[in-house]
Design an enzyme around this catalytic site. Structure first.
Site, mmCIF file in Angstrom:
data_model
loop_
_atom_site.group_PDB
_atom_site.id
_atom_site.type_symbol
_atom_site.label_atom_id
_atom_site.label_comp_id
_atom_site.label_asym_id
_atom_site.label_seq_id
_atom_site.Cartn_x
_atom_site.Cartn_y
_atom_site.Cartn_z
ATOM 1 N N ASN A 7 11.594 -6.608 -33.322
ATOM 2 C CA ASN A 7 11.057 -7.814 -32.699
ATOM 3 C C ASN A 7 11.105 -8.890 -33.780
ATOM 4 O OD1 ASN A 7 9.551 -9.816 -31.549
ATOM 5 N ND2 ASN A 7 7.805 -8.505 -31.023
ATOM 6 N N LYS A 14 9.226 -7.318 -36.892
ATOM 7 C CA LYS A 14 8.372 -6.184 -36.565
ATOM 8 C C LYS A 14 9.302 -5.034 -36.181
ATOM 9 C CE LYS A 14 4.253 -5.951 -33.754
ATOM 10 N NZ LYS A 14 3.577 -6.509 -32.595
ATOM 11 N N ARG A 93 13.701 -6.919 -28.845
ATOM 12 C CA ARG A 93 12.904 -7.698 -27.902
ATOM 13 C C ARG A 93 13.504 -9.103 -27.813
ATOM 14 N NH1 ARG A 93 7.446 -10.979 -28.726
ATOM 15 N NH2 ARG A 93 7.050 -11.423 -26.546
ATOM 16 N N HIS A 182 5.575 -11.244 -20.753
ATOM 17 C CA HIS A 182 4.857 -9.962 -20.918
ATOM 18 C C HIS A 182 5.391 -8.883 -19.970
ATOM 19 C CE1 HIS A 182 1.000 -12.285 -22.294
ATOM 20 N NE2 HIS A 182 1.688 -11.892 -23.356
ATOM 21 N N ARG A 243 -4.034 -21.368 -25.717
ATOM 22 C CA ARG A 243 -3.325 -22.090 -24.642
ATOM 23 C C ARG A 243 -4.267 -22.377 -23.485
ATOM 24 N NH1 ARG A 243 0.889 -17.650 -24.519
ATOM 25 N NH2 ARG A 243 2.123 -18.002 -26.386
ATOM 26 N N GLU A 386 4.431 -1.887 -25.925
ATOM 27 C CA GLU A 386 5.662 -2.619 -25.616
ATOM 28 C C GLU A 386 6.849 -2.065 -26.389
ATOM 29 O OE1 GLU A 386 3.054 -6.108 -26.120
ATOM 30 O OE2 GLU A 386 4.485 -7.121 -24.815
#
Ligand code: ADP
Length: 405
Positions: A7, A14, A93, A182, A243, A386
């Protein structure tokens, strides 16, 4: 079969390595502050007894190319792999796959070009994802590379739910529509819920709540996403750490006219200075609870607003789905915060949702059903994974492609 999951962010990589035969994680870590004077490598290694060893090393990592080289060297030194060719595939990802990508995709030069075309849709994320892919392709030339998209699971959303009521040309010519994010997490927890219930996912209607720093809720009908709270960008929907989520779309014009804020300033305001942080000055839910416990009214208001918005979406998605088999909580807050789960579920018995306070207070690294006897649907707390989902999708993709022949 070993699969490396990457990722890549703008200044971080990651990674996780899985042994897919046993669905075991062998190693995971992150290199952060790439390109800065001192980068940080944090890792976690599983030993033969299944225990983990964690450590942090400071080192110089000037770019993503060096970052990947360091990861591979580290995996070799730790005997996770002997050489790069021990990896059956690398799964990447990718945040935005637009309308083009509905499923994990084996990457070649043509796909790379298509991925570049997606940059305007996710200018903050996709360029970094692409850098990671390009470096991995150079580094591990003969290893299949697979792109797994955050948006792919939501490509089943029908037009009446993904279109915005603005002139149609804006969708047709500029791709302005709801994409949702997501997706890897919503899909993973939906599959886990189905497994727990012993039923095929395609027979289930679920509402999945991914509540982390970012947050989104998805309505899943017969195993497919039919609506989700995030939109063309991750800004829409729930109140998140920083957010705003849903606001009156006229507010940005007002801000532009009255204090005379620029587009960039409004963007920063809504993405980085709003949400929980905007209401009470903090975005970490643990800190917000601690503040509320000492009587901080703005912290309590932030919690109330956060839960109220989620409740509204649950009500809306119950209406969308008609019959709901389970509500699923996941993400850092969804998995760990019993108070938030309790506040969200309070008063939802009208929809058949009610939870057992003792089960809700239990901590577990496995799936638990916290419904009480009166509840007509399951209320699951499911740790998301994930990276594992990306690894599983990567494996499926290479097994279905010529690499397995
Ligand atoms: P990200 O979206 O960055 O992946 P996470 O899923 O890790 O985020 O979730 C981060 C959020 O989870 C933070 O607001 C953090 O406060 C919250 N969180 C983590 N652990 C707990 C806990 N034990 N209780 C309450 N909130 C928690």
């Amino acid at each position: 079969m070993k699969i490396l999951v990457l990722n890549s962010g703008s200044s971080s990589i990651k990674y996780s390595v899985f042994e897919m035969d046993e669905l075991l994680i062998l190693a995971s870590g992150i290199i952060e502050k790439i390109g800065e004077t001192q980068s940080i490598h944090q890792y976690c290694l599983a030993d033969t007894d299944g225990k983990t060893q964690e450590s942090t090393i400071a080192q110089l990592v000037p770019d993503h190319q060096q970052g990947l080289a360091k990861i591979i060297q580290f995996l070799q030194k730790s005997a996770v792999i002997q050489q790069a060719s021990d990896l059956a595939a690398i799964g990447h990802r990718v945040v935005h796959g637009g309308e083009k990508f509905h499923q994990p995709t084996l990457i070649d030069k043509t796909i790379l070009m298509e991925l570049r075309k997606m940059i305007p849709l996710a200018p903050l994320h996709n360029p970094a994802n692409l850098t990671g892919i390009q470096e991995a392709m150079k580094f591990a030339k003969n290893i299949p590379q697979v792109a797994v998209f955050d948006t792919a699971f939501h490509q089943s959303i029908p037009a009446h739910a993904f279109l915005y009521a603005i002139p149609k040309e804006l969708y047709e010519q500029a791709g302005i529509r709801r994409y949702g994010f997501h997706g890897t997490s919503h899909h993973y927890v939906a599959k886990q819920a189905a497994k727990f219930l012993g039923k095929p996912l395609r027979s289930l209607n679920l509402i999945t709540l991914h509540l982390g720093n970012g947050g989104s809720v998805t309505a899943i009908k017969q195993g497919k996403s039919v609506d989700t709270s995030m939109g063309m960008t991750p800004l829409e929907g729930l109140i998140m750490g920083t957010r705003s989520g849903d606001i009156d779309p006229a507010i940005p014009f007002y801000l532009n006219k009255n204090p005379g804020m620029s587009c960039d300033e409004i963007n920063t305001l809504l993405n980085q200075q709003s949400g929980l942080k905007g209401i009470c000055g903090e975005n970490d839910m643990r800190t917000i609870h601690a503040m509320a416990d000492t009587g901080d009214k703005s912290a309590q208001l932030a919690i109330d607003m956060y839960c109220y918005r989620i409740k509204k979406y649950i009500g809306a998605y119950c209406a969308v789905l008609g019959k709901v088999d389970a509500l699923v909580f996941t993400g850092g807050i969804g998995e760990n915060d019993e108070q938030i789960r309790e506040t969200i579920c309070a008063g939802l018995s009208f929809f058949g949702i009610s939870i057992d306070p003792h089960k809700n207070a239990m901590t577990s690294t496995k799936i638990i059903d916290i419904k009480d006897k009166k509840s007509t649907l399951s209320v699951f707390v499911i740790p998301t994974d994930e990276e594992l989902e990306i690894a599983m999708q990567t494996m499926m993709c290479i097994e279905n492609s010529s690499f397995s022949q």
